[in-house]
Enzyme design. Structure first.
Site, PDB file in Angstrom:
ATOM      1  N   ASP A  99      50.432  94.916 -19.296  1.00 58.71           N
ATOM      2  CA  ASP A  99      49.382  94.493 -20.020  1.00 58.71           C
ATOM      3  C   ASP A  99      48.697  95.000 -21.610  1.00 58.71           C
ATOM      4  O   ASP A  99      50.149  96.170 -21.920  1.00 58.71           O
ATOM      5  CB  ASP A  99      47.996  94.182 -19.204  1.00 58.71           C
ATOM      6  CG  ASP A  99      47.094  93.481 -18.834  1.00 58.71           C
ATOM      7  OD1 ASP A  99      46.611  93.471 -20.570  1.00 58.71           O
ATOM      8  OD2 ASP A  99      46.677  92.812 -18.098  1.00 58.71           O
TER       9      ASP A  99
ATOM     10  N   ALA B  95      45.511  89.491 -13.772  1.00 61.94           N
ATOM     11  CA  ALA B  95      46.263  90.112 -13.161  1.00 61.94           C
ATOM     12  C   ALA B  95      47.775  90.325 -13.831  1.00 61.94           C
ATOM     13  O   ALA B  95      48.776  90.790 -13.815  1.00 61.94           O
ATOM     14  CB  ALA B  95      46.781  89.235 -12.265  1.00 61.94           C
ATOM     15  N   LYS B  96      48.272  89.443 -14.542  1.00 63.51           N
ATOM     16  CA  LYS B  96      49.669  88.725 -15.314  1.00 63.51           C
ATOM     17  C   LYS B  96      51.158  89.375 -15.006  1.00 63.51           C
ATOM     18  O   LYS B  96      51.351  89.849 -15.446  1.00 63.51           O
ATOM     19  CB  LYS B  96      49.550  90.349 -16.723  1.00 63.51           C
ATOM     20  CG  LYS B  96      48.139  89.397 -17.687  1.00 63.51           C
ATOM     21  CD  LYS B  96      48.438  90.237 -18.872  1.00 63.51           C
ATOM     22  CE  LYS B  96      46.853  89.834 -19.538  1.00 63.51           C
ATOM     23  NZ  LYS B  96      46.226  90.682 -19.431  1.00 63.51           N
ATOM     24  N   ARG B  97      50.253  87.523 -13.222  1.00 63.02           N
ATOM     25  CA  ARG B  97      52.124  88.137 -12.403  1.00 63.02           C
ATOM     26  C   ARG B  97      52.842  87.223 -13.397  1.00 63.02           C
ATOM     27  O   ARG B  97      52.932  86.318 -13.677  1.00 63.02           O
ATOM     28  CB  ARG B  97      51.611  87.844 -11.252  1.00 63.02           C
ATOM     29  CG  ARG B  97      50.629  89.039 -10.665  1.00 63.02           C
ATOM     30  CD  ARG B  97      50.733  89.951 -10.598  1.00 63.02           C
ATOM     31  NE  ARG B  97      49.843  91.380  -9.015  1.00 63.02           N
ATOM     32  CZ  ARG B  97      49.036  91.431 -10.031  1.00 63.02           C
ATOM     33  NH1 ARG B  97      48.848  92.184 -11.268  1.00 63.02           N
ATOM     34  NH2 ARG B  97      48.772  92.836  -9.157  1.00 63.02           N
ATOM     35  N   THR B 121      45.875  84.935 -13.571  1.00 67.24           N
ATOM     36  CA  THR B 121      46.706  84.759 -15.649  1.00 67.24           C
ATOM     37  C   THR B 121      47.980  85.341 -14.693  1.00 67.24           C
ATOM     38  O   THR B 121      48.560  85.932 -13.691  1.00 67.24           O
ATOM     39  CB  THR B 121      46.358  85.805 -16.574  1.00 67.24           C
ATOM     40  OG1 THR B 121      46.006  87.497 -15.584  1.00 67.24           O
ATOM     41  CG2 THR B 121      44.566  86.124 -16.649  1.00 67.24           C
TER      42      THR B 121
END
Lengths: 270, 270
Positions: A99, B95-97, B121
């Site tokens: 991130d 969370a950008k998983r 996200t």
């Protein structure tokens, strides 16, 4: 843990096996489900039965987050159990985070400092400032996705950027980042034919190799091109080991599978 | 929540503001630190003071994971508080998983089903089978990174793949995935000049736009090219709102900042 300590452990155990701890309640031995903390009991039994055959454990964070608070507690108990009882073991938080800088910094603190993992997996899409906060932490490794073992790897990773596949650009670019000596890379075993190319760009770096076993990758193929003078490989198996049996003998069954891979590795190391 | 319900809320509140809930103990008002659960108290006060001015809240998961078990508990309390008290509000787990299919499936369950967020996200690097498990969940959205607001966005996202920037390939490819109607995209406000190009590829999709305020992006610029007939934008501000004051008036100060943005949005919507 330093890279030198990891290499020394590999030479001692004649193994570069990493075991993935992906506990799924639907797949756990039925008799464990009655215990207060089935996931931790499962992990503990697997670890106790296999720690002499492998050099690393890799909890897949998704398999803990799916159980909420209880899952996070199991993750904490598992890493604490490893660090207290088997301090020589290398630990990988398979989290695939990434991130903007101040957020990556929080993830780095969470996994590498507070939980005390030796390393964490990260995704490269957001570039340099999303990865450097992980690299800044001393005596820890950041394991970045390069070429993954799934089908979707062909969607973007192998697409050509100025005549060079994206995963190669990712490898090359990352070498210019601060503290890049702390980088390792994820390279899937299902893409064994790519290892020779990858070794031209990162001749020394450790590669974490998922996809042996359940996902179809072959250990011999990976080692043929991936192995370096200092080994340079951590080969992961998850489901093939931890779910070898659903009965009370599950830990022994896991050890047998691990022993098979370790024996194969010992032969290769000779 | 469906896209239609989100649009209806935007029209009612004359706002497409999303507030980022990134609670950092070092930045919290000092008087809160004595309470049993400072992070939740902080979030609750911010939510109560601003919910009529925004349509969405976006907890950044790193800021909870860094506090371990206690942090995860705060995340649960926050999403439960939102869903119980303000069910009209759209919620985003930032969370950008993204991982192989069975792992992404676990993350999807964790955030969209168990915790009950409306969206999460995700990162695109691992391709189709790493994102489709999120898309499969009904009446939920998957917000995929396209062009982010940080400097590192230029490392890979804007690199040309066959004469086309990677982020464009990501946008185009994702439109072919199953349930792609459930996709939204992250596009940074610091890259406002790119919005016109992006709208050529995804003329209708909602874009989550971070980087207004603290990161330097400009609302007018974003709306000039990003706004669609059905709005199609969620503009996020985190630090600029929630840390407007470190004193006892922090919630009011946050509301004033939110009101300023909402007023600007109301004028634009006319």
């Amino acid at each position: 843990m330093t890279t030198a300590e990891l290499i020394s452990q590999i030479n001692q155990k004649k193994s570069f096996l990493c075991i993935g701890l992906d506990p799924d309640l639907d797949k756990l031995p039925t008799h464990l489900l009655a215990s207060e903390n089935p996931i931790f009991e499962f992990n503990k039994a697997i670890i106790d039965a296999t720690h002499h055959l492998c050099v690393a454990y890799k909890p897949n964070i998704a398999f803990y987050e799916v159980y909420g608070l209880k899952g996070w507690q199991c993750l904490e108990k598992t890493i604490n159990y490893l660090n207290e009882n088997y301090p020589e073991i290398y630990t990988i938080a398979d989290a695939k985070r990434g991130d903007i800088g101040n957020t990556s910094n929080m993830y780095a603190r969470a996994f590498l400092e507070d939980l005390g993992f030796d390393s964490v997996t990260v995704a490269p899409y957001m570039g340099k400032d999303s990865v450097e906060p992980f690299l800044a932490i001393k005596d820890k490794h950041t394991i970045m996705l390069a070429l993954t073992s799934n089908e979707g790897a062909f969607d973007f990773q192998t697409q050509k950027v100025d005549n060079k596949e994206l995963y190669k650009l990712v490898l090359e670019t990352s070498k210019t980042w601060e503290n890049s000596q702390n980088l390792m890379y994820v390279v899937g075993a299902t893409k064994a034919e790519y290892f020779a190319e990858i070794r031209k760009i990162v001749p020394e770096a450790f590669l974490l190799v998922p996809g042996v076993g359940a996902q179809g990758g072959n250990l011999q193929d990976v080692c043929k091109y991936g192995l370096t003078e200092n080994i340079g490989l951590l080969v992961n198996s998850s489901r093939g080991i931890i779910y070898a049996s659903k009965n009370e003998d599950f830990a022994n069954a896991a050890a047998l599978q691990a022993k098979e891979l370790q024996t194969e590795m010992e032969a290769i190391l000779k």
